[in-house]
Design an enzyme around this catalytic site. Structure first.
Site, PDB file in Angstrom:
ATOM      1  N   SER A  31      -2.647   0.460   3.468  1.00  0.00           N
ATOM      2  CA  SER A  31      -2.137   1.397   2.457  1.00  0.00           C
ATOM      3  C   SER A  31      -0.630   1.256   2.388  1.00  0.00           C
ATOM      4  CB  SER A  31      -2.482   2.833   2.844  1.00  0.00           C
ATOM      5  OG  SER A  31      -1.718   3.237   3.963  1.00  0.00           O
ATOM      6  N   ASP A  32      -0.062   1.611   1.235  1.00  0.00           N
ATOM      7  CA  ASP A  32       1.380   1.834   1.239  1.00  0.00           C
ATOM      8  C   ASP A  32       1.599   3.091   2.083  1.00  0.00           C
ATOM      9  OD1 ASP A  32       4.109   1.768   0.765  1.00  0.00           O
ATOM     10  OD2 ASP A  32       3.897   1.329  -1.372  1.00  0.00           O
ATOM     11  N   TRP A  33       2.849   3.334   2.468  1.00  0.00           N
ATOM     12  CA  TRP A  33       3.130   4.399   3.428  1.00  0.00           C
ATOM     13  C   TRP A  33       2.763   5.779   2.863  1.00  0.00           C
ATOM     14  CZ3 TRP A  33       3.122  -0.005   5.137  1.00  0.00           C
ATOM     15  CH2 TRP A  33       3.578  -0.370   6.390  1.00  0.00           C
ATOM     16  N   TRP A  34       1.753   6.371   3.442  1.00  0.00           N
ATOM     17  CA  TRP A  34       1.199   7.696   3.041  1.00  0.00           C
ATOM     18  C   TRP A  34       0.528   7.670   1.686  1.00  0.00           C
ATOM     19  CZ3 TRP A  34       6.614   7.426   4.185  1.00  0.00           C
ATOM     20  CH2 TRP A  34       6.871   7.492   5.562  1.00  0.00           C
ATOM     21  N   ALA A  35       0.076   6.479   1.261  1.00  0.00           N
ATOM     22  CA  ALA A  35      -0.611   6.380  -0.028  1.00  0.00           C
ATOM     23  C   ALA A  35      -2.102   6.669   0.121  1.00  0.00           C
ATOM     24  CB  ALA A  35      -0.412   4.995  -0.635  1.00  0.00           C
TER      25      ALA A  35
END
Ligand SMILES: *[C@@H]1O[C@H](CO)[C@@H](O)[C@H](O)[C@H]1NC(C)=O
Ligand SMILES: *[C@@H]1O[C@H](CO)[C@@H](O)[C@H](O)[C@H]1NC(C)=O
Ligand SMILES: *[C@@H]1O[C@H](CO)[C@@H](O)[C@H](O)[C@H]1NC(C)=O
Ligand SMILES: *[C@@H]1O[C@H](CO)[C@@H](O)[C@H](O)[C@H]1NC(C)=O
Ligand SMILES: *[C@@H]1O[C@H](CO)[C@@H](O)[C@H](O)[C@H]1NC(C)=O
Ligand SMILES: *[C@@H]1O[C@H](CO)[C@@H](O)[C@H](O)[C@H]1NC(C)=O
Ligand SMILES: *[C@@H]1O[C@H](CO)[C@@H](O)[C@H](O)[C@H]1NC(C)=O
Ligand SMILES: *[C@@H]1O[C@H](CO)[C@@H](O)[C@H](O)[C@H]1NC(C)=O
Length: 840
Positions: A274-278
């Site tokens: 995932s992108d960061w916190w996506a």
């Protein structure tokens, strides 16, 4: 060919439907398991299988879950496997160098290396960046970028990627990946997919949802997915999914984009992070094809996680089958072995959260103060490559009255803050969150610290001293008195100006990542006009993240030359001096179109949305950048592919040889059943924190505390847990799609001759007209950089593939060659194509 004589296609209204508010993504389950069948993955897959077979449930979960923001030395860190001395994985930004450390190099941005059109330089840069990540102890470099592709020129992060053209981006991303992975580091192609603007890309306190990019299946395949197919074909180990939604389903849990497009059709064998916190769900994202969650915490510093303990519980209570967890682990370890991480023993020797020697081992918790930085110098001789790319990426847009190259001018005046050092130092603005001093990279997470930054003023002053030229410089863009004094009577006045952009978490001068306009910053346009009103030999150098409106500058007779130098990295001043003084003959060609007005592009960032969830409809279909200018009959200032040189080239002798690769066979057959690796211990007691375990606060762990939830209402998508053999898709079957898509259909060649008096490199370009009523007038398909002495000729050759002449057919879900007549063009830019021939 006279471009204007060709009728423009009135097709903009005929674009395939499928970009409307509330579009949805078709569900696609189960998540395809890695097959390890592709030749370049077989060996890695076998090793990964052996490794994962030894792991316990908790150890597998540790591989999939980040330990939380600032939980370790890198911007992303997975859990570890102490029992096997496996230190976990370090994931680190950025696409242009190692972020948040020292003694690293600051490479030219993606848009610059693209502008060289040199596969050699694409790969060399990738390899040099990969080596620096390797030597800092990084497992996964978070780059390169093909999303954003560059739908709107205002898009804040376009410069991190390569070009709004999918073919140029596809070649650049593939070569960069090979370079990075040859250095023993996993490349992570990002952001998958349709992450085309910064405004509203994330859900926040004020906006409940990230925007939804709504687009049709044909545009997806012919434009945005195209370079990702090249990335997968190049063997990329990791893909990062994006913050935004696609058809109202988040990038991290969209089963259609991840399961169907990426893992099934493109047959991707590596892992999706995932992108960061996506990530927005636990079980649902696992079923939809996510393999790793970063940074591991649900939200920045939230201290809880969607996976970790929750993934452990979801396996223990039978919600997620063992095969799906095993597949995550095998995909992660396959990427690790594929690039030979197991043979490189360089522990992480820096810390993203401090440049000091000592710091916290657990920075979020401020625990365990110890040595965290070993200050390893990883720069090697990369400065020479950076300088070379800087020169080779500088586009000469205008050159009149023999203004360039300079030859020992009697006097030189250099004007503008963009030529000068930032007085507080090149790294004084965190993540480059300001526009002070010369611009050599944009802002955000796609940055790296400069080891040093040679400002143009420094290098030009040294050159002037060498030539005994009188030298004057003014850094203040508003001190017109000083400017007048410096430029009056100077043999040449060189004005530097810039335009910046970056990632949306930073706002600079009111620009929330995306640019608010397409004009120069810091009064650049007025400054240039002022200098030119005094000095009839004014040369303009632009450090911009993408196109700016230059028509007035172009038309000004006192502006004798214009150069676009982009974001050249640490050797900026040396590189521009090489070009201005003719030590390097410009070869670069513009990788985007320069319109005369903002409206000319037909696409723009949406800054305000009337509703939530915000709907971003890609109504222009495939018609972005030059495809739009051509279709709408708009004359740009400078077209895509345009660039001058200090010599001239001619094109002749087009040859087209038809090849016979045989008919296209859609892939058929089935996968085998989902494999499992090792045995899982389903006793919840064994998954609890071990007695006496020291848990670091805010840190994300795989352990459960207390009972596992059971008997909750379940509503998982049909087929999500089905591990039985699955049908292969016709357009899939091998890395990057059906291998026959890459068969050669025609071999095209043409002769290119250097007709001038100096040595140079010409970028020959090949375009194709697919001929249909909804096709762009022409699309780029091939290019090559030809190094030619004066009078010398060389043969440009390109193998046209089946994919190159196909359209995506939404009904058969495959590539089809239409019956419309097709034409190939060869020449020097998208609007200077002297050679053409029919593809019969
Ligand atoms: C989005 O919806 C359109 C229109 O229904 C469809 O053509 C397209 O395949 C969908 N794409 C994704 C990624 O769901
Ligand atoms: C999981 O990783 C953490 C570090 O992130 C480590 O402390 C723990 O021992 C690991 N657990 C297992 C079961 O390996
Ligand atoms: C598991 O997920 C739930 C739902 O989001 C959350 O409330 C909880 O804190 C998570 N558990 C852990 C240990 O992070
Ligand atoms: C000329 O450049 C030097 C070195 O960067 C700088 O210190 C000086 O202020 C500049 N002069 C003017 C008038 O801006
Ligand atoms: C465009 O934006 C830049 C940066 O914010 C600003 O300096 C400039 O004045 C703006 N241009 C116009 C015409 O408003
Ligand atoms: C060009 O420079 C001359 C001075 O050499 C000046 O008289 C003229 O007005 C300038 N033209 C423009 C368009 O600024
Ligand atoms: C290139 O060709 C143009 C137009 O034919 C001519 O004006 C120019 O002098 C030539 N330049 C060189 C470097 O030969
Ligand atoms: C199993 O645990 C997961 C994670 O806590 C939870 O989401 C899921 O609903 C549980 N399954 C059942 C059947 O309760």
């Amino acid at each position: 060919m006279l471009w204007s004589s060709i009728a423009t296609f009135a097709v903009l209204t005929a674009i395939v439907k499928g970009q409307t508010d509330g579009d949805t993504s078709p569900p696609h389950y189960p998540s395809p398991w890695a097959r390890g069948n592709a030749v370049d993955w077989q060996d890695a897959y076998q090793k990964a299988k052996a490794f994962v077979s030894q792991l316990t449930l908790l150890e597998k979960v540790n591989l999939t879950t980040g330990v939380g923001w600032e939980g370790g030395p890198c911007v992303g860190n997975t859990g570890t496997i102490p029992r096997l001395n496996f230190p976990g994985l370090c994931l680190q930004d950025s696409p242009l160098g190692v972020r948040d450390t020292d003694l690293n190099s600051a490479f030219p941005a993606g848009v610059n290396v693209a502008s060289t059109w040199s596969t050699r330089l694409f790969k060399s840069r990738g390899n040099a960046m990969g080596s620096e990540h390797r030597d800092k102890g990084v497992d996964v470099q978070l780059g390169p970028v093909a999303g954003p592709l560059g739908r709107a020129p205002e898009g804040g992060r376009n410069w991190e990627g390569f070009s709004p053209d999918p073919v140029l981006t596809g070649v650049a991303i593939a070569q960069t990946i090979q370079g990075i992975q040859d250095a023993g580091v996993v490349a992570c192609a990002k952001h998958f997919i349709m992450n085309e603007q910064e405004h509203n890309r994330e859900s926040t306190a004020t906006d409940a949802f990230a925007y939804s990019s709504n687009l049709d299946d044909k545009t997806m395949h012919e434009l945005y997915l195209w370079p990702f197919a090249d990335a997968v074909r190049a063997g990329v180990g990791a893909i990062m999914c994006s913050y935004n939604q696609i058809n109202n389903s988040y990038g991290s849990q969209n089963s259609y984009t991840l399961n169907y497009l990426l893992k099934e059709e493109l047959d991707f064998q590596g892992f999706v992070t995932s992108d960061w916190w996506a990530q927005h769900t636990g079980v649902a994202s696992a079923f939809a094809g996510l393999d790793m969650t970063m940074a591991g915490d649900q939200n920045l510093d939230s201290g809880n996680t969607w996976w970790g303990s929750n993934l452990t519980a979801a396996v223990l209570n039978g919600t997620i089958p063992q095969w799906r967890l095993d597949d995550m682990a095998v995909r992660i370890m396959s990427a690790y072995y594929k690039v030979g991480r197991d043979t490189i023993n360089i522990p992480t020797n820096f810390n993203s959260w401090t440049l000091d020697t000592d710091g916290y081992r657990f920075p979020e918790a401020n625990e365990d103060y110890e040595q965290v930085n070993w200050h390893v110098n990883v720069q090697d001789d990369h400065a020479a490559l950076i300088r070379e790319i800087g020169g080779a990426s500088t586009v000469l847009l205008k050159n009149t009255k023999n203004a360039l190259p300079l030859n020992k001018p009697k006097s030189v005046a250099v004007i503008g803050y963009d030529a000068h050092d930032n007085p507080d130092g090149p790294n004084s603005c965190s993540d480059r969150n300001c526009d002070e001093g010369t611009l050599a990279m944009g802002w955000g997470s796609g940055t790296a610290n400069f080891p040093y930054l040679i400002a143009p003023n420094t290098a030009l002053k040294a050159q002037a001293a060498n030539d005994r030229s009188k030298y004057a410089n003014v850094s203040d863009n508003w001190d017109y008195a000083a400017v007048a004094k410096a430029v009056t009577g100077a043999e040449v006045a060189i004005v530097f100006a810039n335009a910046d952009s970056g990632e949306g978490y930073i706002t600079v001068d009111g620009n929330e990542g995306d640019r608010n306009n397409l004009t120069l910053w810091g009064g650049g346009d007025a400054l240039i006009a002022y200098v030119a009103s005094i000095n009839p030999n004014t040369i303009v150098v632009l450090h911009t993240v993408g196109p700016v409106i230059v028509e007035a500058i172009k038309q000004n007779p006192n502006v004798t030359a214009i150069l676009w130098a982009g974001l050249p990295g640490q050797e900026s001043g040396n590189a521009i001096t090489d070009v201005l003084y003719g030590k390097v003959n410009p070869q670069a060609k513009s990788v985007f179109t320069w319109g005369k007005a903002r409206e000319d592009w037909g696409t723009d960032v949406t800054y305000e949305f009337p509703s939530d969830p915000p709907q971003l409809n890609f109504v222009e279909g495939v018609f972005i950048d030059y495809r739009h200018f051509d279709a709408a009959g708009i004359e740009p200032s400078y077209e895509f592919g345009f660039g001058l040189s200090y010599t001239n080239y001619s094109y002749s002798n087009l040859q087209i040889a038809k090849q016979n690769p045989g008919p296209y066979q859609p892939t058929k057959g089935f996968t085998s059943a989902a494999p499992t690796f090792g045995k899982i211990d389903y006793n919840p007691a064994d998954a609890e924190f071990p007695p006496g375990f020291r848990a670091v606060p805010q840190y994300v762990y795989p352990y459960i505390s207390g009972p596992v939830p059971t008997g909750l209402p379940q509503d998982w998508p049909a087929g999500a847990t089905d591990g039985s053999p699955q049908p292969l898709v016709g357009a899939g079957g091998s890395s990057g799609g059906n291998r026959q898509l890459y068969d050669t259909m025609y071999t095209v060649s043409a002769t290119v001759t250097n007709t001038g008096s100096v040595k140079g490199t010409e970028i020959a370009q090949l375009y194709i007209s697919l001929g249909g009523p909804t096709d762009p007038k022409i699309v780029l398909r091939g290019f090559d950089d030809l190094i030619l002495d004066p009078g010398q000729s060389a043969v440009f050759t390109y193998d046209i593939t089946r994919r190159d002449i196909s359209n995506w057919d939404t009904v058969s879900q495959n590539w089809v060659i239409s019956s419309y007549p097709k034409t190939v063009y060869v020449g020097a830019s998208s609007r200077n194509l002297p050679l053409s021939g029919a593809l019969t």
